[in-house]
Design a protein around this motif. Structure first.
Motif, PDB file in Angstrom:
ATOM      1  N   GLY A   1       0.788  -1.230   0.000  1.00  0.00           N
ATOM      2  CA  GLY A   1       0.000   0.000   0.000  1.00  0.00           C
ATOM      3  C   GLY A   1       0.815   1.273   0.000  1.00  0.00           C
ATOM      4  O   GLY A   1       0.261   2.358  -0.195  1.00  0.00           O
ATOM      5  N   ALA A   2       2.133   1.170   0.199  1.00  0.00           N
ATOM      6  CA  ALA A   2       3.004   2.349   0.169  1.00  0.00           C
ATOM      7  C   ALA A   2       3.657   2.545  -1.193  1.00  0.00           C
ATOM      8  O   ALA A   2       4.531   3.412  -1.341  1.00  0.00           O
ATOM      9  N   TRP A   3       3.233   1.757  -2.207  1.00  0.00           N
ATOM     10  CA  TRP A   3       3.874   1.825  -3.518  1.00  0.00           C
ATOM     11  C   TRP A   3       3.887   3.244  -4.081  1.00  0.00           C
ATOM     12  O   TRP A   3       4.862   3.673  -4.704  1.00  0.00           O
ATOM     13  N   GLY A   4       2.831   4.006  -3.862  1.00  0.00           N
ATOM     14  CA  GLY A   4       2.761   5.366  -4.388  1.00  0.00           C
ATOM     15  C   GLY A   4       3.772   6.314  -3.779  1.00  0.00           C
ATOM     16  O   GLY A   4       3.988   7.410  -4.301  1.00  0.00           O
ATOM     17  N   GLN A   5       4.407   5.918  -2.670  1.00  0.00           N
ATOM     18  CA  GLN A   5       5.432   6.739  -2.027  1.00  0.00           C
ATOM     19  C   GLN A   5       6.840   6.424  -2.525  1.00  0.00           C
ATOM     20  O   GLN A   5       7.799   7.103  -2.147  1.00  0.00           O
ATOM     21  N   VAL A   6       6.963   5.384  -3.350  1.00  0.00           N
ATOM     22  CA  VAL A   6       8.281   4.816  -3.662  1.00  0.00           C
ATOM     23  C   VAL A   6       8.935   5.497  -4.858  1.00  0.00           C
ATOM     24  O   VAL A   6       8.336   5.627  -5.933  1.00  0.00           O
ATOM     25  N   LEU A   7      10.176   5.904  -4.654  1.00  0.00           N
ATOM     26  CA  LEU A   7      11.043   6.424  -5.700  1.00  0.00           C
ATOM     27  C   LEU A   7      12.142   5.379  -5.898  1.00  0.00           C
ATOM     28  O   LEU A   7      13.015   5.206  -5.047  1.00  0.00           O
ATOM     29  N   ALA A   8      12.066   4.643  -6.982  1.00  0.00           N
ATOM     30  CA  ALA A   8      12.977   3.520  -7.224  1.00  0.00           C
ATOM     31  C   ALA A   8      14.284   4.018  -7.835  1.00  0.00           C
ATOM     32  O   ALA A   8      14.275   4.780  -8.793  1.00  0.00           O
ATOM     33  N   THR A   9      15.385   3.560  -7.267  1.00  0.00           N
ATOM     34  CA  THR A   9      16.695   4.008  -7.717  1.00  0.00           C
ATOM     35  C   THR A   9      17.370   2.968  -8.588  1.00  0.00           C
ATOM     36  O   THR A   9      17.457   1.796  -8.215  1.00  0.00           O
ATOM     37  N   SER A  10      17.849   3.413  -9.732  1.00  0.00           N
ATOM     38  CA  SER A  10      18.688   2.578 -10.587  1.00  0.00           C
ATOM     39  C   SER A  10      19.938   3.369 -10.932  1.00  0.00           C
ATOM     40  O   SER A  10      19.850   4.524 -11.369  1.00  0.00           O
ATOM     41  N   SER A  11      21.077   2.765 -10.726  1.00  0.00           N
ATOM     42  CA  SER A  11      22.342   3.424 -11.041  1.00  0.00           C
ATOM     43  C   SER A  11      23.062   2.654 -12.141  1.00  0.00           C
ATOM     44  O   SER A  11      23.017   3.023 -13.309  1.00  0.00           O
ATOM     45  N   ARG A  12      23.695   1.557 -11.767  1.00  0.00           N
ATOM     46  CA  ARG A  12      24.495   0.789 -12.729  1.00  0.00           C
ATOM     47  C   ARG A  12      23.649   0.300 -13.914  1.00  0.00           C
ATOM     48  O   ARG A  12      24.108   0.296 -15.055  1.00  0.00           O
ATOM     49  N   GLY A  13      22.408  -0.098 -13.650  1.00  0.00           N
ATOM     50  CA  GLY A  13      21.572  -0.611 -14.718  1.00  0.00           C
ATOM     51  C   GLY A  13      21.352   0.386 -15.835  1.00  0.00           C
ATOM     52  O   GLY A  13      21.152   0.008 -16.993  1.00  0.00           O
ATOM     53  N   ILE A  14      21.393   1.685 -15.493  1.00  0.00           N
ATOM     54  CA  ILE A  14      21.251   2.734 -16.504  1.00  0.00           C
ATOM     55  C   ILE A  14      22.616   3.174 -17.009  1.00  0.00           C
ATOM     56  O   ILE A  14      22.856   3.281 -18.215  1.00  0.00           O
ATOM     57  N   LEU A  15      23.552   3.420 -16.084  1.00  0.00           N
ATOM     58  CA  LEU A  15      24.850   3.980 -16.459  1.00  0.00           C
ATOM     59  C   LEU A  15      25.667   3.045 -17.342  1.00  0.00           C
ATOM     60  O   LEU A  15      26.529   3.499 -18.100  1.00  0.00           O
ATOM     61  N   ALA A  16      25.389   1.736 -17.264  1.00  0.00           N
ATOM     62  CA  ALA A  16      26.111   0.781 -18.113  1.00  0.00           C
ATOM     63  C   ALA A  16      25.846   1.024 -19.594  1.00  0.00           C
ATOM     64  O   ALA A  16      26.595   0.546 -20.445  1.00  0.00           O
ATOM     65  N   ALA A  17      24.786   1.783 -19.910  1.00  0.00           N
ATOM     66  CA  ALA A  17      24.471   2.076 -21.313  1.00  0.00           C
ATOM     67  C   ALA A  17      25.338   3.189 -21.887  1.00  0.00           C
ATOM     68  O   ALA A  17      25.313   3.430 -23.097  1.00  0.00           O
ATOM     69  N   GLY A  18      26.113   3.901 -21.020  1.00  0.00           N
ATOM     70  CA  GLY A  18      26.944   4.993 -21.490  1.00  0.00           C
ATOM     71  C   GLY A  18      28.163   4.503 -22.247  1.00  0.00           C
ATOM     72  O   GLY A  18      28.404   3.296 -22.348  1.00  0.00           O
ATOM     73  N   PRO A  19      28.936   5.420 -22.805  1.00  0.00           N
ATOM     74  CA  PRO A  19      28.875   6.867 -22.608  1.00  0.00           C
ATOM     75  C   PRO A  19      27.976   7.624 -23.584  1.00  0.00           C
ATOM     76  O   PRO A  19      27.857   8.841 -23.484  1.00  0.00           O
ATOM     77  N   ASP A  20      27.370   6.927 -24.535  1.00  0.00           N
ATOM     78  CA  ASP A  20      26.523   7.616 -25.499  1.00  0.00           C
ATOM     79  C   ASP A  20      25.283   8.169 -24.801  1.00  0.00           C
ATOM     80  O   ASP A  20      24.534   7.426 -24.171  1.00  0.00           O
ATOM     81  N   ALA A  21      25.054   9.463 -24.922  1.00  0.00           N
ATOM     82  CA  ALA A  21      23.966  10.117 -24.201  1.00  0.00           C
ATOM     83  C   ALA A  21      22.603   9.600 -24.623  1.00  0.00           C
ATOM     84  O   ALA A  21      21.699   9.437 -23.798  1.00  0.00           O
ATOM     85  N   SER A  22      22.425   9.331 -25.916  1.00  0.00           N
ATOM     86  CA  SER A  22      21.121   8.855 -26.375  1.00  0.00           C
ATOM     87  C   SER A  22      20.823   7.459 -25.839  1.00  0.00           C
ATOM     88  O   SER A  22      19.679   7.149 -25.490  1.00  0.00           O
ATOM     89  N   ARG A  23      21.842   6.612 -25.737  1.00  0.00           N
ATOM     90  CA  ARG A  23      21.635   5.282 -25.160  1.00  0.00           C
ATOM     91  C   ARG A  23      21.346   5.374 -23.663  1.00  0.00           C
ATOM     92  O   ARG A  23      20.521   4.624 -23.135  1.00  0.00           O
TER      93      ARG A  23
END
Length: 293
Positions: free
Chosen positions: A258-280
Motif C-alpha cells: 500500500g506504500a507503492w505510491g510513495q516509492v522512488l525507485a533508484t537505478s544506477s548501474r543498470g542505466i549507467l552501463a548504457a553509457g557513454p553515449d547520451a542517447s543510449r
C-alpha cells in the motif's frame, strides 16, 4: 518543471510536494550518478577529475529530462579530493538550472554542532553543496538528526533517513528487537515529522512529507515481518536495488504494498552501463521509467 531549487526558501514549495509533482510528471525513477572507477573505464574515461567531470556532465544532460530525481553518490566524488567536490557542486548547480530534483547520497550522521554543520553544508541556503535532499544515518539516535530535519523543513528541502537496508550486515542492527525493532522505531519516528501542522493524520492522507526513508528494494518480507506500516508515515521512500541489483517492479510492488505510491525507485548501474553515449543513456532511463510505471 520550475527551478524551485534556486528560489529563496520562502518561495520554495515543500520538498514532499515538489517530489510528488516530479513523480507524477516523470514517473517514480531516481537515476543514480555513481562514477565508479570501473564505470569510468567502461566509458573510456580516465579515473581523474577530467574523467569525473565528463561522466557527471553526460549523465546530467542525458538523465535530467527523464528521471524524477538524480542521486549523485557523494563518496565517489570525494575520492577525487577538493576538485572532485567542485565537480559535484557543478552537477548540483546544473541540476537546479535544468529543474530536476537532487538527492545527495552522503549518509551523514553526527551529534550537536557537527550535525548542524552537515545540515548547513547539504541543505543550507547559499551552500555550494546544497541539494534538494540528503541521505542521513540515524544510528546515533533519530533525534541526533534534528538539525538537518529542522533545516530541511525551514528551507523546503528534504532528508532521507536510513530505515531498512538490504545489505546482509544491516539486519544485525536494524532487525534487533522483534516487534520493537530498531528499524521500526526509526521508521515510526518519521511520522510526526511528516504530519501536516504537527497533526498526525488518522488515515487516508498520502501527501508526502519532508522526511523520507531509505528502504532497500530487495528487503523482501522484512517490512511485514517487523510490523512496519510505511503508508502511515507519509514518508517518501527511496528504494535502491531496482535493476542491476535484482529487484523487479513486480518484486517491489509486493514488498511495498500500500506504500507503492510513495516509492522512488533508484537505478544506477543498470542505466549507467548504457553509457557513454547520451542517447543510449536516455533510452535506458526511459525503459526503466516505463517499466516502473
Amino acid at each position: 518543471m520550475p527551478d524551485a531549487g534556486s528560489q529563496p526558501a520562502a518561495a520554495r514549495a515543500p520538498f514532499g510536494q515538489r517530489l510528488a509533482a516530479a513523480m507524477a510528471a516523470r514517473g517514480p525513477l531516481c537515476a543514480g550518478i555513481d562514477p565508479h572507477p570501473s564505470l569510468l573505464a567502461e566509458w573510456g574515461l580516465d579515473d581523474d577529475v577530467a574523467g569525473l567531470a565528463r561522466f557527471a556532465h553526460t549523465a546530467l544532460e542525458a538523465l535530467s529530462p527523464v528521471a524524477a530525481a538524480l542521486k549523485p553518490q557523494v563518496a565517489l566524488f570525494e575520492r577525487h579530493g577538493s576538485r572532485g567536490l567542485a565537480v559535484l557542486e557543478e552537477l548540483l548547480a546544473g541540476a537546479r538550472e535544468l529543474g530536476v530534483l537532487t538527492i545527495a547520497d552522503a549518509k551523514r550522521g553526527d551529534i550537536g554542532s557537527t550535525m548542524a554543520a552537515y545540515a548547513d553544508a547539504w541543505l543550507g541556503e547559499g551552500s555550494p553543496l546544497a541539494a534538494d535532499s540528503v541521505t542521513l544515518s540515524p544510528y546515533l539516535g533519530y533525534e541526533s538528526l534534528r538539525p538537518a530535519i529542522d533545516l530541511a523543513k525551514e528551507t523546503g528541502r528534504g532528508v532521507f533517513v536510513l530505515g531498512l537496508t538490504s545489505n546482509p550486515e544491516g539486519a544485525s542492527v536494524q532487525h534487533v528487537g522483534g516487534d520493537a525493532s530498531v528499524a521500526r522505531r526509526i521508521i515510526e519516528a518519521t511520522r510526526a515529522d511528516n504530519a501536516p501542522d504537527g497533526v498526525v493524520p488518522a488515515g487516508g492522507d498520502r501527501g508526502l512529507g519532508p522526511v523520507g526513508l531509505v528502504i532497500g528494494a530487495t528487503v523482501g518480507p522484512a517490512l511485514e515481518e517487523l510490523g512496519i506500516d510505511l503508508a502511515a508515515t507519509r514518508a517518501p521512500v527511496l528504494a535502491p536495488g531496482y535493476g542491476a541489483q535484482g529487484a523487479t517492479p513486480a518484486d517491489m510492488r509486493r514488498t511495498f504494498g500500500g506504500a507503492w505510491g510513495q516509492v522512488l525507485a533508484t537505478s544506477s548501474r543498470g542505466i549507467l552501463a548504457a553509457g557513454p553515449d547520451a542517447s543510449r543513456l536516455r533510452s535506458a532511463a526511459e525503459r526503466a521509467r516505463d517499466e516502473l510505471a
